[in-house]
Each structure stands twice: as structure tokens, then as C-alpha cells.
Design a protein around this motif. Structure first.
Motif, PDB file in Angstrom:
ATOM      1  N   UNK A   1       1.279  -9.097   6.581  1.00  0.00           N
ATOM      2  CA  UNK A   1       1.034  -7.882   5.806  1.00  0.00           C
ATOM      3  C   UNK A   1       1.079  -8.189   4.315  1.00  0.00           C
ATOM      4  N   UNK A   2       2.119  -8.922   3.882  1.00  0.00           N
ATOM      5  CA  UNK A   2       2.269  -9.274   2.472  1.00  0.00           C
ATOM      6  C   UNK A   2       3.255 -10.421   2.318  1.00  0.00           C
ATOM      7  N   UNK A   3       2.989 -11.292   1.343  1.00  0.00           N
ATOM      8  CA  UNK A   3       3.961 -12.314   0.977  1.00  0.00           C
ATOM      9  C   UNK A   3       4.955 -11.790  -0.045  1.00  0.00           C
ATOM     10  N   UNK A   4       4.713 -10.574  -0.532  1.00  0.00           N
ATOM     11  CA  UNK A   4       5.641  -9.959  -1.455  1.00  0.00           C
ATOM     12  C   UNK A   4       6.793  -9.301  -0.718  1.00  0.00           C
TER      13      UNK A   4
ATOM     14  N   UNK B   1      10.964   2.759  -7.581  1.00  0.00           N
ATOM     15  CA  UNK B   1      10.132   3.911  -7.260  1.00  0.00           C
ATOM     16  C   UNK B   1      10.509   4.500  -5.904  1.00  0.00           C
ATOM     17  N   UNK B   2      10.169   5.757  -5.720  1.00  0.00           N
ATOM     18  CA  UNK B   2      10.384   6.398  -4.430  1.00  0.00           C
ATOM     19  C   UNK B   2       9.719   5.581  -3.330  1.00  0.00           C
ATOM     20  N   UNK B   3      10.462   5.350  -2.239  1.00  0.00           N
ATOM     21  CA  UNK B   3       9.959   4.581  -1.099  1.00  0.00           C
ATOM     22  C   UNK B   3       9.404   3.230  -1.555  1.00  0.00           C
ATOM     23  N   UNK B   4      10.059   2.651  -2.574  1.00  0.00           N
ATOM     24  CA  UNK B   4       9.627   1.367  -3.114  1.00  0.00           C
ATOM     25  C   UNK B   4      10.662   0.283  -2.901  1.00  0.00           C
ATOM     26  N   UNK B   5      10.284  -0.925  -3.301  1.00  0.00           N
ATOM     27  CA  UNK B   5      11.139  -2.099  -3.125  1.00  0.00           C
ATOM     28  C   UNK B   5      11.239  -2.822  -4.459  1.00  0.00           C
ATOM     29  N   UNK B   6      12.466  -3.275  -4.776  1.00  0.00           N
ATOM     30  CA  UNK B   6      12.735  -3.980  -6.023  1.00  0.00           C
ATOM     31  C   UNK B   6      13.317  -5.354  -5.708  1.00  0.00           C
ATOM     32  N   UNK B   7      12.904  -6.371  -6.467  1.00  0.00           N
ATOM     33  CA  UNK B   7      13.441  -7.720  -6.318  1.00  0.00           C
ATOM     34  C   UNK B   7      13.986  -8.179  -7.658  1.00  0.00           C
TER      35      UNK B   7
ATOM     36  N   UNK C   1       3.362   2.172  11.012  1.00  0.00           N
ATOM     37  CA  UNK C   1       2.674   0.884  10.849  1.00  0.00           C
ATOM     38  C   UNK C   1       2.530   0.168  12.187  1.00  0.00           C
ATOM     39  N   UNK C   2       3.543   0.264  13.025  1.00  0.00           N
ATOM     40  CA  UNK C   2       3.494  -0.338  14.358  1.00  0.00           C
ATOM     41  C   UNK C   2       4.260   0.570  15.312  1.00  0.00           C
ATOM     42  N   UNK C   3       3.693   0.824  16.464  1.00  0.00           N
ATOM     43  CA  UNK C   3       4.346   1.633  17.481  1.00  0.00           C
ATOM     44  C   UNK C   3       4.122   1.002  18.841  1.00  0.00           C
ATOM     45  N   UNK C   4       4.967   1.359  19.792  1.00  0.00           N
ATOM     46  CA  UNK C   4       4.785   0.813  21.132  1.00  0.00           C
ATOM     47  C   UNK C   4       5.998   1.065  22.002  1.00  0.00           C
ATOM     48  N   UNK C   5       6.078   0.268  23.063  1.00  0.00           N
ATOM     49  CA  UNK C   5       7.146   0.407  24.049  1.00  0.00           C
ATOM     50  C   UNK C   5       7.811  -0.950  24.247  1.00  0.00           C
TER      51      UNK C   5
ATOM     52  N   UNK D   1       0.821  -1.221   0.000  1.00  0.00           N
ATOM     53  CA  UNK D   1       0.000   0.000   0.000  1.00  0.00           C
ATOM     54  C   UNK D   1       0.846   1.257   0.000  1.00  0.00           C
ATOM     55  N   UNK D   2       2.124   1.104  -0.385  1.00  0.00           N
ATOM     56  CA  UNK D   2       3.020   2.245  -0.381  1.00  0.00           C
ATOM     57  C   UNK D   2       3.637   2.460   0.994  1.00  0.00           C
TER      58      UNK D   2
END
Length: 426
Positions: A296-299, A380-386, A278-282, A272-273
Motif C-alpha cells: 500500500x505504501x512504504x511510508x 492531522x485528524x485520522x493522520x500519522x506522524x513520524x 480497506x480489507x474485509x473477510x472471514x 489516501x487518507x
């Protein structure tokens, strides 16, 4: 003796075409006045498991690999990185036996080394490292459910070293004389077998402080015959982690050696970009949190971890292709070396590149070896390449903007994953 400043491997792309592979320019000779940097490697040469050491360099220069154990050098071999800037050496050819250490004297600062530990049903990879500061930290161990965990302490120098281990498990802070004032003799490695010392622990982490000399530490986890190897690193408060594609369990473990609460934020680069927070805590004092990623994703994906105190994030993968562990990277860079990266015979491999910037970048992925294919890809900006890997001694990844690279390999039911080694000065 100077030390190296690098750490291990990898990069890639979806939907890519091979460009004609130009003949790479001969790397320049290293200046005669330059003192050689070094890297220290864990060696496992026992039973059906064997270790190979891969060296990648931007220069055509000479180096030396020596192995040591029990206070003395067990063998040595001179090498040249050559026109392609890559060489792979079997530890058995240097006289290594059992748990040992390896010392790589390299031709320049722009050189990186890594080990690949292979067995009939197992495969692991990790970068060789320079001597760290006084404190390093490792998490991800377990001595429950049939898993075997050991910490290997390596002293490559001629003086005695002493370390203290602060070990935390799911039962709390552990107290054991085998963790206090541990003496690591010169040119030696010693192993703390956690199954013998603290059996039945679901989770184990160790803060390792050196009070005399210099020591590196690597963790080794064995589960159902598959082995994973990863090294202890200095904790920090900002980390990047590319995540490979695939089914199974993919989870990031964020752990801290600090005896105080630490706030954390995980930003996700996913389907989803970019998702901030996405996750926060202590994180509890000397505690850990687990962030599921396969749900979240298998990709392929990527994460950034920001905290209010020192932590170390690490990625664990459990899949039909085996077990893999690797730590995140505290930096992004435009050039990455991936020694050892490549598809094993009758296996496969991939490189994952995370674009940490806000603009599209062009990435060049070169296999270092006789074939030497080159690919030019955009991320792409803030993207991932495989991108798929071919057989090689390793890979060099160059980008027009800051990225982070990680590589994986698979063979049957075995798998390895390793973060790349950044070159800040190219």
C-alpha cells in the motif's frame, strides 16, 4: 502484591522543530501508603546477547529490580527514577544468566518498564507486563526455513503454576504431551522449543490458558541471526496499530484462538487518507489472515482492526534493517510511555503516532534522559506522524486527543519495533 497495568512504547513526527527544552519539573514523591505495582520482564542473557531494563515514571520514586530462575532469586538492585523519571539497568548487573525472569517493583501506577535485547547483529524490544487474565494468545511463530521459535513461560510468584497450550499450525491442531498441563515452578521460567517439538511448521499460534497460579508468556523468533521478542496478550475485538515507514515486507497477521469463524474489517490510515473497509473477510476457526501493508505504501500508516470475535493482530517487518514483531494496542490514550525507546549508538530510531480521532491534535514528545529535548507537533485528524529519536532512556508522549504510539530502532542490519504503554490516568 499489586500488579502493573501497562504495556510498551512510542511516538513522533515528520517536519518538526525542536523547542527549547525546559527543565522538567521534579516528579512528585510517591505517597508512602501506596503499595508498589509490579511488572514482569523476560530476560535473555546468553552468548553475545544481553538485556537491559528501562523504567519510566511520572514520579521521582524508589523501585527494585530482581531477577529469578530455577526457583530462586538470582540478584536484586534498588533504583530511583530521579528528577527525569527514567532509569536503565543492565540485567547482568543484577546477576541474570540465560533465560530468566525479571520482577520490577515500581514507585507508582504511572510507571512502565520494557526490555531491550541486544546482540552484535540483533536487536529486540518489548514491554514488561502485569499478570494477565487466565487466557492469553500469541501468533507469528515459525519453525520452517531456518527460523527458530520458542515460547517462554514465566512464573514470578512463590506458588506453582499450571498452563495448557492449544497450538495451531499450518498443518492443523497439534497434539503433543508437552503442551498439556505444563508445570511452571515458582520463581522460574521454562521454554518450549518449538523446533524440537513441531519442526517444519510455516505458521504457529498458541492459546495459553492458566489453570493454577499466574503465568506470562513471550515468543522469541530468530531468523538469520536476528531476533524478535513479543508477548502473548488477551484477545479482543478492537485494535489500533501504527505502522512505521520503510521498504521491505510489512504485514499484519490477524489470528484467533476461537474454534469458530470470525468476520474482520481493516480500516487504513494511509497516503489516501482514511479508508474504511480497506480489507474485509472471514478468519477460519483457529485461523489467521495476512494483510500486506508495504504494497500500500512504504511510508508510515495506521490501521484499525474490528472483528466479531476475539483476535490478536500483530505486525511483522522484514527489511534490510532486520526482523521486528509487535502486537497492536486494544486502546488509544492521550499519554504514552515508551521505555527503552531511543536511537542506539551509531543507529537510528523513530516514533510513529496515529491520531485515532477526527480532529487535529497537538503532540508533545519528550526524550527522558540527560538531553531531554521536547518537540511539539501537530497530527492531522485520522493522520500519522513520524519523528526521529535521539539517544534516551525512553520517551513520554502527550497529546490533546486520543492517539496510539509505536517506536522502532535500527542499528546496522538489526531492527526492533514495540508498541507503547498507555497511561489512562496520565
Amino acid at each position: 502484591m499489586k500488579y502493573l497495568g501497562v504495556v510498551v512504547m512510542l511516538v513522533a513526527a515528520v517536519a518538526a522543530t525542536f523547542l527549547p527544552a525546559p527543565d522538567p519539573a521534579d516528579p512528585g514523591a510517591v505517597p508512602a501508603t501506596e503499595a508498589p505495582p509490579v511488572a514482569i520482564c523476560p530476560i535473555l542473557q546468553a552468548g553475545e546477547r544481553s538485556t537491559s531494563v528501562s523504567v519510566l515514571s511520572s514520579v521521582n520514586g524508589e523501585g527494585r529490580l530482581s531477577t529469578f530462575a530455577a526457583g530462586s532469586e538470582t540478584g536484586a538492585l534498588d533504583f530511583r527514577t530521579g528528577r527525569l523519571g527514567a532509569v536503565t539497568i543492565a540485567a547482568a548487573d543484577v546477576g541474570a544468566v540465560g533465560n530468566a525472569g525479571g520482577l520490577v517493583e515500581m514507585p507508582s501506577e504511572t510507571t512502565a518498564a520494557a526490555v531491550v535485547v541486544a546482540g552484535p547483529n540483533s536487536r529486540a524490544a518489548e514491554s514488561c507486563a502485569d499478570i494477565p487474565e487466565g487466557q492469553i494468545f500469541i501468533s507469528g511463530g515459525s519453525t520452517a526455513g531456518g527460523e527458530l521459535f520458542a515460547i517462554q513461560l514465566i512464573n514470578p510468584y512463590a506458588g506453582e503454576a499450571i498452563v495448557n497450550l492449544t497450538v495451531t499450525t499450518d498443518t492443523g491442531l497439534e497434539s503433543n504431551d508437552q503442551f498439556n498441563a505444563v508445570v511452571v515452578p515458582p520463581l522460574s521460567t521454562i521454554t518450549r522449543d518449538m523446533n524440537e517439538i513441531i519442526p517444519g511448521r510455516e505458521t504457529i499460534s498458541a492459546n495459553i490458558e492458566t489453570t493454577r497460579g499466574s503465568v506470562l508468556a513471550y515468543g522469541r523468533l530468530t531468523s538469520d541471526g536476528e531476533v524478535a521478542v513479543w508477548r502473548a496478550v488477551a484477545p479482543g475485538d478492537n485494535w489500533w496499530l501504527p505502522v512505521p515507514e520503510g521498504a521491505g515486507t510489512k504485514q499484519m497477521v490477524i489470528a484467533t484462538p476461537e474454534n469458530s469463524e470470525i468476520e474482520y474489517q481493516v480500516d487504513l490510515f494511509g497516503p489516501d487518507g482514511y479508508v474504511e473497509g480497506h480489507d474485509t473477510g472471514v478468519i477460519a476457526p483457529r485461523g489467521r489472515v495476512v494483510v500486506p501493508l508495504a504494497a500500500v505504501t512504504e511510508g508510515a500508516a495506521g490501521v484499525r482492526v474490528i472483528t466479531t470475535g476475539p483476535v490478536v493482530p500483530a505486525l511483522r517487518i522484514d527489511s534490510p534493517h532486520g526482523l521486528a514483531w509487535t502486537t497492536a494496542s486494544p486502546v488509544d490514550a492521550t499519554v504514552w510511555l515508551l521505555p527503552g525507546a531511543g536511537a542506539p549508538p551509531e543507529g537510528s530510531g523513530s516514533v510513529v503516532v496515529l491520531n485515532t480521532g477526527i480532529e487535529t491534535v497537538t503532540v508533545s514528545i519528550r526524550a527522558l534522559g540527560e538531553s531531554g529535548p521536547v518537540r511539539e507537533l501537530e497530527v492531522d485528524a485520522e493522520g500519522v506522524l513520524v519523528a526521529d529519536l535521539v539517544a534516551a532512556d525512553g520517551y513520554r508522549v502527550e497529546a490533546s486527543g486520543p492517539v496510539v504510539a509505536l517506536w522502532t530502532s535500527e542499528f546496522g542490519a538489526s531492527r526492533s519495533a514495540a508498541i507503547g504503554i498507555p497511561l489512562q490516568d496520565g
